[in-house]
Design an enzyme around this catalytic site. Sequence first.
Site, mmCIF file in Angstrom:
data_model
loop_
_atom_site.group_PDB
_atom_site.id
_atom_site.type_symbol
_atom_site.label_atom_id
_atom_site.label_comp_id
_atom_site.label_asym_id
_atom_site.label_seq_id
_atom_site.Cartn_x
_atom_site.Cartn_y
_atom_site.Cartn_z
ATOM 1 C CD GLU A 30 51.389 41.070 45.507
ATOM 2 O OE1 GLU A 30 51.224 42.210 45.032
ATOM 3 O OE2 GLU A 30 52.165 40.237 44.988
ATOM 4 C CG ASN A 31 45.503 45.300 45.749
ATOM 5 O OD1 ASN A 31 45.868 46.192 44.974
ATOM 6 N ND2 ASN A 31 45.826 45.326 47.046
ATOM 7 C CD1 TRP A 32 44.712 39.063 41.991
ATOM 8 C CD2 TRP A 32 42.507 39.222 41.666
ATOM 9 N NE1 TRP A 32 44.506 39.419 40.671
ATOM 10 C CE2 TRP A 32 43.149 39.517 40.449
ATOM 11 C CE3 TRP A 32 41.102 39.261 41.706
ATOM 12 C CZ2 TRP A 32 42.468 39.838 39.281
ATOM 13 C CZ3 TRP A 32 40.418 39.584 40.543
ATOM 14 C CH2 TRP A 32 41.095 39.869 39.353
ATOM 15 C CD GLU A 60 66.193 61.113 43.093
ATOM 16 O OE1 GLU A 60 65.985 61.304 44.302
ATOM 17 O OE2 GLU A 60 67.301 60.799 42.628
ATOM 18 C CG ASP A 69 48.205 52.685 50.028
ATOM 19 O OD1 ASP A 69 47.119 52.098 49.907
ATOM 20 O OD2 ASP A 69 49.016 52.438 50.934
#
Length: 248
Positions: free
Chosen positions: A69-71, A209, A22
């Site tokens: 969700e990136n659409w 982790e 990201d």
Amino acid sequence: MTEQQQKTSDTVIPQHIAIIMDGNGRWAQQRGKTRVVGHKNGVESVRAVVSTARKQGVKALTLFAFSSENWQRPEQEVSVLMDLFMFVLTREVKKLHKNNIRFQVIGDVSRFSDKLIKKINDAEKLTENNDGMVLSIAANYGGRWDIANAAKQLALKVSENKISVDDINEKTLDQQTSLAGLPELDLLIRTGGDFRISNFLLWQAAYAEFYFTETLWPDFKEDEFIKAIECFDERERRFGQTGEQVKK
Ligand code: IPE
Ligand code: IPE
Ligand code: MG
């Protein structure tokens, strides 16, 4: 140290690492560039982590490239991301194969173009017998989709009388998820400064982790990656036991 971890020199190397890559957009915006410039620069970081993971003896590396969700992003950005995926796949697959890396895409690829689906299938086929490391690219992936899809596969088996309802348990559900057969997820890294999982590997992250860094993805290269691996080495994984029990 669990059986699932190896020891190379003094550092415990996680067998399976996943990364939420990201911060591309912000990286570009900080430089007065459009967001897509960040995505293009992020490709170098992908190469760096793949090669470092391979060198370090990591068995599985799973990268979040595009979420379900990136659409919802602007059409132009989505289209550049698809083109970039196509371009990188074309350029890098031979190199992955040469390095004995098995490549796979996890996620619902049915929404991609036929050309891209073919590229993905060809790459998976070419590298299917490689056993140096498994590189999974999560594209149109969502953790909830993965679990729902696994449940659907099991329901299908029940309806076809291949298994009974009593055969449904954590193990059989796990076997239907997209990372079935790979080592347990040891380390989940997120770059870009946010502290959330954004619907990534919900099922698989049960005992992973977590490592969060402010570093934006295009700046995340070998040194930063090694830092995360070293940080993992310092964690005490108790899996529900007490500190005394796990200190041998
Ligand atoms: C991650 O970077 C890449 C994808 C989601 C495809 P972003 O594009 O989310 O970058 P930021 O978070 O807006 O900076
Ligand atoms: C997560 O990043 C998805 C990828 C890195 C591919 P996002 O930038 O889409 O996540 P949110 O929207 O900030 O949660
Ligand atoms: Mg983001």
